[in-house]
Design a protein around this motif. Structure first.
Motif, short mmCIF file in Angstrom:
data_model
loop_
_atom_site.label_atom_id
_atom_site.label_comp_id
_atom_site.label_asym_id
_atom_site.label_seq_id
_atom_site.Cartn_x
_atom_site.Cartn_y
_atom_site.Cartn_z
N GLU A 285 26.78 14.34 25.47
CA GLU A 285 26.47 15.61 26.13
C GLU A 285 26.69 16.79 25.18
OE1 GLU A 285 27.03 17.17 30.65
OE2 GLU A 285 28.85 16.57 29.59
N SER A 286 27.70 16.66 24.31
CA SER A 286 27.99 17.75 23.35
C SER A 286 27.11 17.69 22.11
CB SER A 286 29.47 17.69 22.95
OG SER A 286 29.75 16.48 22.27
N GLY A 287 26.28 16.64 21.99
CA GLY A 287 25.34 16.55 20.87
C GLY A 287 25.81 15.71 19.70
N LYS A 288 26.92 15.00 19.84
CA LYS A 288 27.42 14.16 18.75
C LYS A 288 26.64 12.85 18.68
CE LYS A 288 32.18 15.90 18.77
NZ LYS A 288 33.60 15.53 18.96
N GLU A 289 26.58 12.28 17.48
CA GLU A 289 25.90 11.00 17.27
C GLU A 289 26.89 9.86 17.40
OE1 GLU A 289 23.65 10.77 13.71
OE2 GLU A 289 22.40 12.50 14.18
N LEU A 290 26.43 8.76 18.04
CA LEU A 290 27.28 7.59 18.25
C LEU A 290 26.68 6.37 17.57
CD1 LEU A 290 28.19 7.96 22.04
CD2 LEU A 290 29.61 8.58 20.10
N ASP A 291 27.47 5.30 17.51
CA ASP A 291 27.01 4.05 16.94
C ASP A 291 25.85 3.48 17.77
OD1 ASP A 291 27.57 1.79 14.99
OD2 ASP A 291 27.72 0.72 16.89
N LYS A 292 24.88 2.84 17.09
CA LYS A 292 23.68 2.32 17.77
C LYS A 292 24.03 1.29 18.83
CE LYS A 292 20.33 3.14 14.08
NZ LYS A 292 19.40 2.50 13.11
N LYS A 293 25.05 0.47 18.57
CA LYS A 293 25.45 -0.57 19.53
C LYS A 293 25.99 0.06 20.82
CE LYS A 293 28.20 -4.76 19.98
NZ LYS A 293 29.29 -5.59 19.41
N ILE A 294 26.77 1.13 20.67
CA ILE A 294 27.32 1.82 21.86
C ILE A 294 26.18 2.42 22.67
CG2 ILE A 294 28.73 3.78 22.61
CD1 ILE A 294 30.46 3.29 20.08
N ILE A 295 25.21 3.05 21.99
CA ILE A 295 24.06 3.67 22.68
C ILE A 295 23.24 2.60 23.40
CG2 ILE A 295 21.87 4.88 22.30
CD1 ILE A 295 23.32 6.36 19.97
N LYS A 296 23.07 1.44 22.76
CA LYS A 296 22.31 0.34 23.36
C LYS A 296 22.97 -0.13 24.66
CE LYS A 296 20.28 -4.16 22.22
NZ LYS A 296 20.22 -5.25 21.22
N ASP A 297 24.31 -0.25 24.65
CA ASP A 297 25.04 -0.67 25.86
C ASP A 297 24.93 0.38 26.96
OD1 ASP A 297 25.85 -3.00 24.63
OD2 ASP A 297 27.77 -2.19 23.94
N LEU A 298 25.00 1.66 26.60
CA LEU A 298 24.89 2.73 27.59
C LEU A 298 23.49 2.79 28.19
CD1 LEU A 298 26.84 5.59 25.77
CD2 LEU A 298 27.65 4.22 27.68
N LYS A 299 22.46 2.49 27.36
CA LYS A 299 21.09 2.45 27.86
C LYS A 299 20.90 1.31 28.85
CE LYS A 299 18.33 4.64 24.20
NZ LYS A 299 17.33 4.39 23.13
N LYS A 300 21.50 0.15 28.55
CA LYS A 300 21.41 -1.00 29.45
C LYS A 300 21.97 -0.68 30.83
CE LYS A 300 21.45 -4.99 26.31
NZ LYS A 300 22.25 -6.13 25.80
N ARG A 301 23.03 0.13 30.85
CA ARG A 301 23.66 0.49 32.11
C ARG A 301 22.99 1.69 32.77
NH1 ARG A 301 30.09 0.51 31.88
NH2 ARG A 301 29.70 0.62 34.12
N GLY A 302 21.93 2.23 32.14
CA GLY A 302 21.18 3.34 32.72
C GLY A 302 21.91 4.66 32.70
N MET A 303 22.87 4.82 31.78
CA MET A 303 23.66 6.05 31.74
C MET A 303 23.07 7.11 30.82
SD MET A 303 27.56 4.60 31.70
CE MET A 303 28.26 3.75 33.11
N VAL A 304 22.28 6.66 29.82
CA VAL A 304 21.62 7.60 28.90
C VAL A 304 20.15 7.24 28.79
CG1 VAL A 304 23.68 8.10 27.55
CG2 VAL A 304 22.22 6.21 26.85
N GLU A 305 19.35 8.18 28.36
CA GLU A 305 17.91 7.96 28.19
C GLU A 305 17.37 8.97 27.18
OE1 GLU A 305 16.28 8.52 32.06
OE2 GLU A 305 16.85 10.63 32.17
N MET A 306 16.22 8.61 26.61
CA MET A 306 15.56 9.53 25.68
C MET A 306 14.73 10.52 26.48
SD MET A 306 16.66 8.61 22.74
CE MET A 306 15.60 9.53 21.62
#
Length: 565
Positions: free
Chosen positions: A394-415
């Motif tokens: 939310e603050s605009g920081k970049e995270l590890d790709k694996k963490i983002i992939k897990d968050l996408k699977k749970r529907g918490m983030v999106e492009m």
């Protein structure tokens, strides 16, 4: 319902009115019987004008209408609420004013829109949508004398201070949807004026979203409002704007919810104050509000992180009909145990692993043994790392790709696609803006010859038109394409040919179709009169086809009949 008039029957107004009244009463009686048998059937009957009045002279009609209007005025005298746009089922729109006249509220019973406006200027201050069921049952809206709220009777109220809608007695489960307030013309003018002043001082706006964030005009629909303003100014050559966009990782609606309330796994852990069965845990009101999908995902994540685990408990009330060996399993559970711990007990271990597992499953089915969920770690050892990740995104920081992939699977983030404008001064720039240009050459402009004076909007010939949604594949062509795809996937290959007429030998016999097959009849196959026969066939190949039909081969027994050309 119809009624014929017999010859010689009295057809005076009074007599016909009695007949009409009798007809109406029969209809009402029939409708009552229908509604008593069908609970969900709602019948609205539009009351008709009595026949006597309908056929009465005009002078009588006028006096009757005057009398009815006077009576209505007397009834409505002193009423705060005004009913507008009357329909068959009552007033469509209900309107009321506050005691001091500073506020005006209206409720549309069809759309459910509740609107709050300034009593003097008429500018809309706030709007929201009331549940349809509530709005249809609400026949009264009035301002409370004691509290700063608008009463919706029956079923709810609107808090004027916090701008929140409360539904009490009707349809509590449904959450009312809030809608954005429509921007007034003054808001639009203020935002346009601020944009032009900013361009006058700075020469350009690098990012329209940043401009809105810093603007003194705060409005929920400010981005959409600025978009319309920019398009209008570009059309009038006051400014030049270039559209920019990029895809950016952002929180979904679910992600925003978990940032505010905490992730499902944290809420599950906090709810689990003592041992609970999974069904009881999911049935609790706090966990039920998460939704079944999120609640189950929360339990799985808690177990994955080793925050919680399951243990076997003996039931408080043991069922009748337990075997002696099943009683051994139950008696071994003197305290809650894990499955491996139970299987390690001497009495259970002596039974053998396979038999002990079978007996344990039997005890669970009979309800003698139950699984309960326990906490495995204290609360101070639990950290909601997923929520921390969401806050970083939310603050605009970049995270590890694996963490983002897990968050996408749970529907918490999106492009999400984010669009903005780069805005600069145009040829006809002015801080006062410009008058809207004419878009149509009307007959009035031609007659008055004002078309010579007015400024017409230029046409953009580079804009691509919308593609017409016409044309479709023929159903038979679709089927043929599907068959072709299947055959190619099976390993067949296409070969070029111009033989549109083929002999029955190559068309049927070589494909091992029996000669008595119905597809070879005249009503399913087109045969030629000339030539009637194929003259050139290889004798060796014909012999092999004949042998295959009669005797078979390669695992087939053939058709067992005398084959002939």
């Amino acid at each position: 319902l119809g009624r014929t008039v017999d010859k010689g029957e009295d057809t005076s107004h009074a007599t016909m009115a009695d007949a009409w009244g009798e007809c109406i009463s029969k209809i009402e009686e029939m409708m009552k019987r229908i509604s008593s048998h069908a609970k969900n059937v709602s019948i609205a009957m539009k009351k008709a004008t009595p026949l006597a009045n309908a056929s009465a002279p005009k002078s009588e009609k006028k006096t009757a209408s005057k009398q009815s209007s006077k009576q209505n005025k007397k009834k409505n005298k002193g009423a705060k609420m005004v009913e507008k746009k009357t329909g068959d089922n009552g007033p469509v729109e209900l309107v009321t004013k506050s005691p001091d006249g500073s506020l005006r509220a209206s409720l549309n019973r069809k759309t459910g829109k509740l609107s709050l406006k300034d009593g003097k200027s008429g500018e809309e201050l706030h709007s929201c949508t009331v549940d349809v069921k509530v709005s249809h049952e609400a026949y009264i809206i009035e301002f409370s004398k004691d509290k700063p709220e608008l009463l919706i009777v029956p079923g709810g109220s609107f808090d004027l201070a916090t701008k929140t809608l409360k539904i009490s007695s009707v349809n509590e489960k449904k959450v009312p949807k809030m809608t954005k307030t429509a921007a007034s013309s003054d808001t639009k003018k203020a935002l346009e004026s601020e944009l032009l002043e900013f361009l006058q001082k700075n020469g350009e706006v690098k990012n329209s979203l940043s401009f809105i964030a810093q603007s003194s005009v705060s409005h929920p629909s400010a981005p959409e409002l600025l978009d319309n303003i920019v398009k209008s100014l570009v059309a009038n050559e006051v400014v030049v704007a270039q559209s920019k966009n990029e895809k950016k990782l952002a929180l979904s609606s679910e992600g925003s919810r978990w940032v505010k309330d905490g992730t499902p796994e944290l809420q599950i852990f906090k709810k689990l104050q003592g041992p609970m069965t999974k069904d009881n845990l999911l049935a609790s009101e706090d966990i039920k509000s998460l939704g079944p999908k999120a609640a189950n995902a929360g339990i799985n994540m808690c177990m994955k992180k080793r925050w919680i685990g399951t243990k076997l408990h003996s039931s408080e009330k043991l069922p009748a009909g337990l075997s002696s060996q099943e009683s051994v399993i139950v008696s071994a559970l003197t305290k809650p145990l894990g499955k491996s711990e139970l299987m390690g007990k001497d009495d259970v271990k002596a039974m053998g692993k396979k038999e002990a597992n079978g007996l344990l499953n039997g005890c669970i089915k009979k309800g003698a043994v139950i699984y309960k969920i326990h906490r495995l770690v204290p609360e101070n050892k639990v950290k909601d790392t997923v929520r921390d990740y969401l806050l970083e995104i939310e603050s605009g920081k970049e995270l590890d790709k694996k963490i983002i992939k897990d968050l996408k699977k749970r529907g918490m983030v999106e492009m999400k696609k984010i669009s903005w404008y780069e805005i600069r001064k145009g040829k006809k720039f002015s801080t006062t803006g410009s008058k809207p240009k004419e878009t149509d050459l009307t007959a009035q402009l031609l007659k008055s010859e004002n078309w010579k004076k007015v400024d017409f909007k230029s046409y953009n010939m580079c804009v691509m038109p919308k593609e017409p949604l016409t044309g479709a594949l023929h159903p038979l062509l679709k089927v043929r394409t599907e068959f072709r795809r299947i055959l190619l996937e099976m390993g067949f290959s296409e070969m070029p040919t111009n033989n549109f007429v083929e002999s029955s030998f190559w068309n049927f016999d070589t494909l091992f179709q029996p000669q008595q097959h119905p597809a070879r009849d005249a009503h399913d196959t087109f045969f030629l009169n000339q030539p009637q026969k194929c003259l050139k066939l290889e004798k060796d190949y014909v012999g092999r086809v004949k042998d295959m039909h009669e005797n078979g081969g390669h695992g087939s027994i053939g058709y067992r009949y005398d084959w002939s050309l």
